[in-house]
Design a protein around this motif. Structure first.
Motif, PDB file in Angstrom:
ATOM      1  N   UNK A  64       0.833  -1.191   0.000  1.00 27.38           N
ATOM      2  CA  UNK A  64       0.000   0.000   0.000  1.00 27.38           C
ATOM      3  C   UNK A  64       0.869   1.242   0.000  1.00 27.38           C
ATOM      4  N   UNK A  65       0.407   2.253  -0.712  1.00 26.70           N
ATOM      5  CA  UNK A  65       1.166   3.493  -0.858  1.00 26.70           C
ATOM      6  C   UNK A  65       0.696   4.532   0.144  1.00 26.70           C
ATOM      7  N   UNK A  66       1.600   5.388   0.535  1.00 27.02           N
ATOM      8  CA  UNK A  66       1.236   6.496   1.400  1.00 27.02           C
ATOM      9  C   UNK A  66       0.868   7.679   0.526  1.00 27.02           C
ATOM     10  N   UNK A 105       0.959  11.249  -1.135  1.00 31.30           N
ATOM     11  CA  UNK A 105       2.094  12.098  -1.455  1.00 31.30           C
ATOM     12  C   UNK A 105       2.052  13.372  -0.633  1.00 31.30           C
ATOM     13  N   UNK A 106       3.133  14.097  -0.688  1.00 32.85           N
ATOM     14  CA  UNK A 106       3.246  15.358   0.040  1.00 32.85           C
ATOM     15  C   UNK A 106       2.176  16.336  -0.432  1.00 32.85           C
ATOM     16  N   UNK A 107       1.833  16.300  -1.717  1.00 34.31           N
ATOM     17  CA  UNK A 107       0.815  17.209  -2.233  1.00 34.31           C
ATOM     18  C   UNK A 107      -0.492  17.047  -1.457  1.00 34.31           C
ATOM     19  N   UNK A 108      -0.867  15.826  -1.160  1.00 38.04           N
ATOM     20  CA  UNK A 108      -2.094  15.566  -0.418  1.00 38.04           C
ATOM     21  C   UNK A 108      -1.974  16.082   1.001  1.00 38.04           C
ATOM     22  N   UNK A 109      -0.834  15.859   1.621  1.00 39.77           N
ATOM     23  CA  UNK A 109      -0.628  16.337   2.983  1.00 39.77           C
ATOM     24  C   UNK A 109      -0.640  17.863   3.029  1.00 39.77           C
ATOM     25  N   UNK A 130      -4.711  17.053  -8.204  1.00 39.36           N
ATOM     26  CA  UNK A 130      -5.027  16.420  -9.488  1.00 39.36           C
ATOM     27  C   UNK A 130      -5.508  14.989  -9.276  1.00 39.36           C
ATOM     28  N   UNK A 131      -6.497  14.609 -10.057  1.00 40.68           N
ATOM     29  CA  UNK A 131      -7.053  13.259  -9.995  1.00 40.68           C
ATOM     30  C   UNK A 131      -8.166  13.089  -8.972  1.00 40.68           C
ATOM     31  N   UNK A 132      -8.468  14.113  -8.201  1.00 42.28           N
ATOM     32  CA  UNK A 132      -9.497  14.025  -7.171  1.00 42.28           C
ATOM     33  C   UNK A 132     -10.624  14.977  -7.533  1.00 42.28           C
ATOM     34  N   UNK A 166      -8.922   7.441  -2.139  1.00 45.45           N
ATOM     35  CA  UNK A 166      -8.954   7.636  -3.591  1.00 45.45           C
ATOM     36  C   UNK A 166      -7.580   8.061  -4.088  1.00 45.45           C
ATOM     37  N   UNK A 167      -6.914   8.918  -3.357  1.00 45.95           N
ATOM     38  CA  UNK A 167      -5.586   9.365  -3.745  1.00 45.95           C
ATOM     39  C   UNK A 167      -4.580   8.213  -3.698  1.00 45.95           C
ATOM     40  N   UNK A 168      -4.678   7.366  -2.670  1.00 44.38           N
ATOM     41  CA  UNK A 168      -3.795   6.206  -2.579  1.00 44.38           C
ATOM     42  C   UNK A 168      -4.015   5.259  -3.757  1.00 44.38           C
TER      43      UNK A 168
END
Length: 188
Positions: free
Chosen positions: A31-33, A35-39, A83-85, A119-121
């Motif tokens: 599983x991915x964490x 990204x910094x953009x989301x944080x 982006x993507x959300x 969704x971002x993950x």
């Protein structure tokens, strides 16, 4: 008596290697964490939310927060989703003059935040998987072309777009940017 060859043909070998590579790739995924953009987006959202709450308390008026399809609006401030959300429907939340929001609104916000992160993950995981599949296909293509050229012309050094390829002792060394791959010749 007819001789039966029990080895694989070039195409069968390529297909088998591709399937095995895909199975190994899918099995090795973790599983991915986010990204910094989301944080960063979440930190900005929390700042805007706090400002809306303080504005409602200080000016004694209800502040409306609107979750649109591509952005969140806090009075005069607009926060665009990464982006993507995107959100399917519009939702309005009123921050009361006490600075608090009703309990169901907090649950809705928590659920939206969790869905946003999930969704971002998923999006990041899918993007990494697609990038890896493209790279594997590129390596497989280079392996087939080099094997054919070695068999026909007995060449040992090649250049393909951004890849540098050398053949040493029936081993193909493919230098593709930051990664180096080792493959066997498909023909003997």
């Amino acid at each position: 008596m007819k001789h039966v060859n029990s080895g694989f043909t070039l195409i069968e070998s390529a297909v088998t290697l591709t399937i095995v590579s895909l199975l190994l790739f899918v099995g090795a995924q973790t599983s991915a964490r986010p990204k910094i953009d989301t944080q960063q987006w979440l930190a900005t959202f929390q700042t805007y939310w706090q400002n809306a709450r303080l504005t409602a308390q200080h000016e004694q008026k209800t502040v409306e927060v609107i979750f649109d399809k591509k952005e969140v609006r806090f009075n005069n401030q607009v926060l665009v989703y990464p982006s993507g959300i995107k959100k399917d429907t519009q939702q309005r939340i009123n921050v009361l003059t006490t600075g608090y929001v009703l309990v169901p609104t907090i649950f809705v916000l928590g659920a939206l935040s969790a869905l946003f992160i999930l969704q971002n993950m998923a999006f990041n995981q899918q993007l990494r998987a697609q990038t890896h599949l493209v790279e594997i296909a590129k390596i497989d293509k280079i392996q087939m072309i080099v094997s054919t050229q070695v068999y026909k012309n007995n060449e040992t050094k090649f250049n393909f777009d951004e890849a540098k390829v050398t053949v040493i002792n029936k081993q193909i060394k493919i230098d593709l940017g930051k990664r180096i791959y080792q493959r066997e010749l498909l023909v003997k």
